[in-house]
Write a protein that holds these residues in place. Sequence first.
Motif, PDB file in Angstrom:
ATOM      1  N   TYR A 119      16.136  16.738  -5.893  1.00  0.00           N
ATOM      2  CA  TYR A 119      14.856  16.028  -5.908  1.00  0.00           C
ATOM      3  C   TYR A 119      15.006  14.710  -5.144  1.00  0.00           C
ATOM      4  CZ  TYR A 119      12.833  19.301  -9.207  1.00  0.00           C
ATOM      5  OH  TYR A 119      12.320  20.438  -9.785  1.00  0.00           O
ATOM      6  N   TYR A 120      14.049  14.472  -4.277  1.00  0.00           N
ATOM      7  CA  TYR A 120      14.029  13.268  -3.459  1.00  0.00           C
ATOM      8  C   TYR A 120      12.740  12.502  -3.709  1.00  0.00           C
ATOM      9  CZ  TYR A 120      17.523  15.761  -0.609  1.00  0.00           C
ATOM     10  OH  TYR A 120      18.623  16.447  -0.164  1.00  0.00           O
ATOM     11  N   CYS A 121      12.835  11.190  -3.740  1.00  0.00           N
ATOM     12  CA  CYS A 121      11.611  10.417  -3.660  1.00  0.00           C
ATOM     13  C   CYS A 121      11.466   9.925  -2.220  1.00  0.00           C
ATOM     14  CB  CYS A 121      11.582   9.265  -4.655  1.00  0.00           C
ATOM     15  SG  CYS A 121      12.784   7.954  -4.416  1.00  0.00           S
ATOM     16  N   ALA A 122      10.242   9.771  -1.822  1.00  0.00           N
ATOM     17  CA  ALA A 122       9.923   9.339  -0.472  1.00  0.00           C
ATOM     18  C   ALA A 122       8.780   8.347  -0.520  1.00  0.00           C
ATOM     19  CB  ALA A 122       9.539  10.536   0.397  1.00  0.00           C
ATOM     20  N   ALA A 123       8.752   7.471   0.459  1.00  0.00           N
ATOM     21  CA  ALA A 123       7.690   6.474   0.547  1.00  0.00           C
ATOM     22  C   ALA A 123       7.013   6.576   1.898  1.00  0.00           C
ATOM     23  CB  ALA A 123       8.250   5.077   0.346  1.00  0.00           C
TER      24      ALA A 123
ATOM     25  N   VAL B 118       6.178  17.785  -4.511  1.00  0.00           N
ATOM     26  CA  VAL B 118       6.034  18.066  -5.929  1.00  0.00           C
ATOM     27  C   VAL B 118       4.906  17.241  -6.541  1.00  0.00           C
ATOM     28  CG1 VAL B 118       7.178  17.934  -8.178  1.00  0.00           C
ATOM     29  CG2 VAL B 118       8.471  18.672  -6.158  1.00  0.00           C
ATOM     30  N   SER B 119       4.920  15.955  -6.264  1.00  0.00           N
ATOM     31  CA  SER B 119       3.936  15.069  -6.900  1.00  0.00           C
ATOM     32  C   SER B 119       3.909  13.743  -6.172  1.00  0.00           C
ATOM     33  CB  SER B 119       4.322  14.845  -8.374  1.00  0.00           C
ATOM     34  OG  SER B 119       3.416  13.982  -9.022  1.00  0.00           O
ATOM     35  N   TYR B 120       2.767  13.063  -6.255  1.00  0.00           N
ATOM     36  CA  TYR B 120       2.724  11.676  -5.786  1.00  0.00           C
ATOM     37  C   TYR B 120       1.731  10.902  -6.632  1.00  0.00           C
ATOM     38  CZ  TYR B 120      -1.735  12.271  -3.251  1.00  0.00           C
ATOM     39  OH  TYR B 120      -3.045  12.490  -2.919  1.00  0.00           O
ATOM     40  N   ILE B 121       1.865   9.577  -6.531  1.00  0.00           N
ATOM     41  CA  ILE B 121       0.955   8.693  -7.238  1.00  0.00           C
ATOM     42  C   ILE B 121       0.434   7.658  -6.254  1.00  0.00           C
ATOM     43  CG2 ILE B 121       2.855   7.184  -8.041  1.00  0.00           C
ATOM     44  CD1 ILE B 121       1.133   6.821 -10.646  1.00  0.00           C
ATOM     45  N   SER B 122      -0.861   7.438  -6.294  1.00  0.00           N
ATOM     46  CA  SER B 122      -1.486   6.496  -5.370  1.00  0.00           C
ATOM     47  C   SER B 122      -1.192   5.067  -5.797  1.00  0.00           C
ATOM     48  CB  SER B 122      -2.997   6.726  -5.345  1.00  0.00           C
ATOM     49  OG  SER B 122      -3.646   5.671  -4.683  1.00  0.00           O
TER      50      SER B 122
ATOM     51  N   ASP C 286       0.810  -1.223   0.000  1.00  0.00           N
ATOM     52  CA  ASP C 286       0.000   0.000   0.000  1.00  0.00           C
ATOM     53  C   ASP C 286       0.842   1.272   0.000  1.00  0.00           C
ATOM     54  OD1 ASP C 286      -2.478  -1.427   2.235  1.00  0.00           O
ATOM     55  OD2 ASP C 286      -2.256  -1.520   0.062  1.00  0.00           O
ATOM     56  N   TYR C 287       2.106   1.136   0.311  1.00  0.00           N
ATOM     57  CA  TYR C 287       2.941   2.327   0.390  1.00  0.00           C
ATOM     58  C   TYR C 287       2.959   3.065  -0.947  1.00  0.00           C
ATOM     59  CZ  TYR C 287       4.847   2.216   5.079  1.00  0.00           C
ATOM     60  OH  TYR C 287       4.991   2.311   6.438  1.00  0.00           O
ATOM     61  N   CYS C 288       2.931   4.397  -0.843  1.00  0.00           N
ATOM     62  CA  CYS C 288       2.947   5.256  -2.017  1.00  0.00           C
ATOM     63  C   CYS C 288       4.307   5.943  -2.132  1.00  0.00           C
ATOM     64  CB  CYS C 288       1.875   6.336  -1.910  1.00  0.00           C
ATOM     65  SG  CYS C 288       0.206   5.710  -1.924  1.00  0.00           S
ATOM     66  N   ILE C 289       4.583   6.395  -3.323  1.00  0.00           N
ATOM     67  CA  ILE C 289       5.819   7.127  -3.589  1.00  0.00           C
ATOM     68  C   ILE C 289       5.490   8.562  -3.971  1.00  0.00           C
ATOM     69  CG2 ILE C 289       7.856   7.315  -5.067  1.00  0.00           C
ATOM     70  CD1 ILE C 289       8.041   4.926  -3.319  1.00  0.00           C
ATOM     71  N   GLY C 290       6.226   9.464  -3.398  1.00  0.00           N
ATOM     72  CA  GLY C 290       6.065  10.871  -3.758  1.00  0.00           C
ATOM     73  C   GLY C 290       7.417  11.486  -4.076  1.00  0.00           C
ATOM     74  N   TRP C 291       7.352  12.587  -4.785  1.00  0.00           N
ATOM     75  CA  TRP C 291       8.573  13.330  -5.106  1.00  0.00           C
ATOM     76  C   TRP C 291       8.553  14.667  -4.373  1.00  0.00           C
ATOM     77  CZ3 TRP C 291      12.758  11.553  -7.628  1.00  0.00           C
ATOM     78  CH2 TRP C 291      12.609  10.412  -8.411  1.00  0.00           C
ATOM     79  N   PHE C 292       9.692  15.009  -3.821  1.00  0.00           N
ATOM     80  CA  PHE C 292       9.886  16.274  -3.122  1.00  0.00           C
ATOM     81  C   PHE C 292      11.121  16.942  -3.707  1.00  0.00           C
ATOM     82  CE2 PHE C 292       6.994  15.760   0.542  1.00  0.00           C
ATOM     83  CZ  PHE C 292       6.653  14.433   0.374  1.00  0.00           C
TER      84      PHE C 292
END
Length: 125
Positions: free
Chosen positions: A94-98, A48-52, A31-37
């Motif tokens: 730019y970082y991705c995060a979960a 910045v953005s995320y995707i479900s 279920d974890y999502c990834i987003g960009w910061f």
Amino acid sequence: EVQLVESGGGLVQAGGSLRLSCTASGLPSADYCIGWFRQTSEKEREGVSYISSSDGSTYYADSVKGRFTISSDNAHNTVYLQMNSLKPEDTAVYYCAAGTPTRVATMTWWLQDYWGQGTQVTVSS
């Protein structure tokens, strides 16, 4: 062990494009999502953005809407951020995060559970 590995940053002229990748492994739940910061030395880290992960719905900050596109390749546990029409003000690390869907949806950096190492994006004028 959770790992988020980013790639794709670089130097580009204004108006150009880059595609960032974030490959995740070891996440505790599907279920974890990834987003960009992104973050500069002058500003706090911003979402910045995320995707479900459940329905593929997406979110974009107003500053990137219409120029950036987030997508995922679930088979390879990879999330992409296609960045077009880049502007000098897009220059940042730019970082991705979960995180859990609820946390990622806040686009609040300190609520995220896991982080990648960051990739530098520099847009020259």
